[in-house]
Design an enzyme around this catalytic site. Structure first.
Site, short mmCIF file in Angstrom:
data_model
loop_
_atom_site.label_atom_id
_atom_site.label_comp_id
_atom_site.label_asym_id
_atom_site.label_seq_id
_atom_site.Cartn_x
_atom_site.Cartn_y
_atom_site.Cartn_z
N HIS A 89 0.83 -1.22 0.00
CA HIS A 89 0.00 0.00 0.00
C HIS A 89 0.86 1.26 0.00
O HIS A 89 0.37 2.34 -0.33
CB HIS A 89 -1.04 -0.02 1.13
N ASP A 225 1.15 -7.64 2.35
CA ASP A 225 1.27 -6.20 2.08
C ASP A 225 2.73 -5.75 1.94
O ASP A 225 3.28 -5.09 2.81
CB ASP A 225 0.57 -5.43 3.21
N SER A 659 3.94 2.31 8.46
CA SER A 659 3.76 1.31 7.43
C SER A 659 5.06 1.07 6.72
O SER A 659 5.74 2.02 6.32
CB SER A 659 2.72 1.76 6.43
#
Ligand code: ARG
Ligand code: GLU
Length: 731
Positions: A89, A225, A659
């Site tokens: 992402h 991810d 992230s």
């Protein structure tokens, strides 16, 4: 009241004893203070290396393998050739940019089989921290106590710029100064910013975004991810703009990757760039977010996403155009709902209020404290009460009025109008207009007019009906009275789009031509611009001045409050709120109990992924290739008990920006990549609940399995340094 507080404190202590193994560790620590503040505690929890091995300016340390990826994510270096691991992402925008209906890397993934196939990403950067330093004294030099906030801010800026500039003369480094503890301290950061970052590999969305928005912000999770990039440098190993002559960057350190896996209680460390937290707000500050800001934003985004979703499902072109925009909007739409839920469950406002009562008792007990802090909380309360309507109005301007892409775009032309009004010479005007042309084309590349027209009907209505009436532009007041129904707002939007020239590329470029010739009316007669300008003017002249004056006051009071808290709670270790600077969070691998009667395990597997598989639901579709590997149990060295581990959770304190952060074990080896937080912990930016806050990490072994077995990109795995491989099973 006091009795309940004492009782609660007692109870809290008791619970702590009962479940001490699974309590999360609040704190995002400054790497240069680890030795002083955290090393002993970290060692007790299982750290085997030293604080110096994590952050040092004299020798290669873990920090040399951590970068800020773009503006808002983290990445880690996993080979001596600058290979960079981050989330899918985080690379999503880049993957989308390289995608088209014909070459759909979002759907199919992308793997560079040679360095020549690695794809360039103009504008993308990777930033290393060279060093950091407490420069509070220099930044605050010459600022008298009691200086009004705006003036103080000016001097802080000026002093900060001086310090930052001096720190990097004669180097290729960059630098900036950031405020900590609400402006009680200031830190200098010296950075090295690389500009040639190429896309190496991305799994298909069916792996990298598996579970989609349904599973987002939630555990148990099966999302692969991750994506891979590579940092390129000039021949001297220093940052250089893209050039075919650039070479893979040689880092000072790259993270070895452990194949040993994790078990409950294992030490974990998350090293990254958390974006923003607000842990020291008062009850009124938390309540403002809980009852004004979050609900407003959630309400508007629900309407926006519904329209985008329907149109994306109906067309592949629109799906690709809106993929990244949708993901961004959907992400916080969901996060804020979790945040409100978590704040309520934690009774966060009431807890803060109880703390404030104790604080007030401490203040009242001493004359000097009464003099410094006597009015602090009542002043804060007053300021929050004053700004409530303005906070609501700002949320609706940003989310609803400028949630209409047309209006946001129309507004971007305003700067040219300013030039015309200032009688800017023709040549200069032309240069400014020429700069808007590529921006215009870029905008329309990812724009679908019929979609935005529907959005306009829905969002302008929300804007008109939910903004405090005194803070609506007169034109919108009128619209509100004229348009009582969904049908009439639809008609209004249809007319607006029929009349504006700013909703298609060809006519927008015509408007630019006319502006270049000095014709201001090309814009001022356009109904979309008129509406955007009315909104913007109200924001600038009616909302922002009051809001800003109040916010300045809150900043000042909040700074005093944080200073007072540190003076009051002498045994508590304080960490500064996240502000996109490099931090270390540490904790342990642990499951948790999300609700009465429910216990969550600490890891997930490929078997669990297959249990969720659903070919009829695009969020849970599994690619044939992965099904094949699963059926053959073709897992290579990544197999554990007949399956492949996918993700795990731990008690680290993380937030947006973390992230892609490396999750590192006690020996300094990579065990995972952080990508999310659990649903029950999403309020931890404001109030931390040690029993329920968990960070979610991708298990490195799933990443390796996908790269090696799924993608057949074993050459990338060979570039990495794998350690602690389990002994091969005896036959
Ligand atoms: N919640 C994660 C983070 O805040 C992942 C978001 C990406 N996924 C998505 N469905 N939008 O960024
Ligand atoms: N997914 C988030 C990010 O993009 C991290 C999750 C969190 O906010 O904790 O940074």
């Amino acid at each position: 009241m006091l009795q309940t507080i004492r009782f609660r404190a007692l109870l809290a202590g008791f619970i702590l004893l009962l479940s001490s193994a699974a309590r999360a560790d609040e704190g995002m620590w400054l790497p240069l203070l680890l030795k002083q503040l955290n090393e002993a505690d970290m060692k007790k929890k299982g750290l085997k290396i030293s604080a110096d091995d994590i952050y040092s300016i004299n020798k290669g340390s873990l920090k040399d393998a951590v970068v800020q990826f773009g503006g808002g994510c983290t990445g880690e270096i996993i080979s001596d050739q600058g290979l960079l691991l981050t989330n899918h992402h985080c690379g999503y925008g880049q993957i989308q940019q390289h995608s088209s209906v014909e070459k759909d890397y979002l759907t199919n993934g992308y793997w560079a089989m040679t360095k020549a196939e690695e794809l360039t990403n103009p504008g993308l950067t990777a930033t290393f921290i060279v060093r950091m330093e407490d420069v509070t004294a220099q930044v605050l030099a010459g600022i008298a106590p009691g200086t009004v906030e705006a003036e103080r801010e000016k001097q802080v800026q000026a002093n900060g710029t001086k310090v930052a500039t001096a720190a990097v003369v004669g180097t290729h480094y960059q630098s900036f100064v950031r405020s900590m503890f609400g402006g009680n301290e200031y830190y200098l950061f010296v950075t090295e910013v690389f500009q040639d970052i190429r896309l190496v590999g991305a799994p298909p969305s069916s792996i990298g975004k598996f579970g989609g928005d349904t599973d987002n912000w939630a555990w148990p999770r099966h999302t692969g991810d991750f994506s891979l990039f590579r940092i390129y440098a000039g021949p001297d190993n220093k940052p250089a703009p893209y050039s075919a002559a650039n070479v893979p960057f040689k880092p000072r350190h790259h993270l070895p990757i452990s194949l040993a896996g994790v078990k409950p209680g294992d030490f974990t460390l998350v090293f990254g760039f958390p974006g923003r937290t607000n842990e020291y707000l008062t009850s009124w500050g938390v309540d403002e977010i809980y009852s004004v800001d979050d609900p407003a934003r959630v309400k508007v985004r629900a309407a926006l996403l519904k329209i985008w979703d329907a149109d994306m499902q109906a067309s592949d072109k629109v799906r690709i155009q809106y993929a990244a925009k949708y993901a961004g909007i959907a992400n916080y739409y969901k996060k804020w709902q979790g945040e409100m839920r978590g704040l309520k469950k934690l009774d966060a406002v009431q807890r803060k209020r109880e703390q404030e009562i104790q604080f007030t008792q401490w203040v009242q007990a001493d004359a000097a404290r009464r003099a410094s802090y006597g009015n602090l909380l009542t002043d804060l309360q007053k300021n929050y009460a004053q700004e409530r309507d303005y906070v609501q109005a700002r949320a609706y301007v940003n989310e609803a009025a400028f949630g209409v892409e047309l209006l946001r775009f129309a507004n971007s032309y305003a700067s040219i109008l300013d030039l015309i009004n200032a009688k800017t010479p023709a040549a200069e005007l032309k240069t400014a207009v020429d700069k808007m042309r590529p921006a215009t084309s870029n905008f329309f590349r990812n724009y679908n007019r019929p979609t935005d027209q529907k959005v306009a009907a829905a969002l302008l209505r929300l804007y008109a009906e939910n903004t405090p009436p005194a803070l609506l532009p007169a034109a919108v007041q009128t619209l509100k009275t004229q348009n009582p129904t969904t049908e009439s707002w639809t008609r209004f939007a249809d007319n607006l789009f029929a009349q504006t020239r700013l909703a298609s590329e060809a006519t927008a470029l015509q408007v630019l031509d006319e502006l270049a010739a000095g014709t201001a009316t090309a814009l001022t007669n356009d109904p979309a611009y008129q509406l955007a300008s009315a909104v913007q003017t109200t924001l600038k002249t009616q909302i922002q001045p009051v809001y800003q004056a109040n916010a300045d006051q809150v900043t000042l009071l909040q700074r005093t409050y944080v200073a007072a808290l540190r003076q009051w709670q002498t045994t508590r270790k304080f960490y500064p709120d996240a502000n996109s600077t490099l931090r270390v969070a540490y904790g342990q691998v642990a499951g948790y109990r999300p609700a009465d009667g429910v216990t969550y395990n600490y890891y997930t597997t490929l078997d669990g992924l297959m249990e969720k598989a659903d070919p009829t639901n695009p969020e849970f579709a599994v690619s044939p290739r992965l099904i094949e590997l699963y059926n053959k149990k073709d897992y290579g060295q990544y197999a554990v008990n007949g399956t492949v581990p996918v993700a795990f959770i731990a008690t680290n304190h993380t937030t947006g920006g973390n992230s892609g952060s490396p999750v590192i074990n006690g020996k300094g080896e990579l065990i995972g990549t952080n990508f999310d937080r659990d649903w029950e912990g999403t309020m931890s930016d404001l109030a931390f609940d040690p029993d329920r806050v968990r960070n979610i990490a991708l298990d490195v072994r799933y990443m390796l399995f996908v790269v090696d077995k799924y993608a057949g990109a074993g050459h990338l795995v060979r570039e990495m340094t794998l350690v602690n491989a389990p002994a091969p099973a005896k036959r």
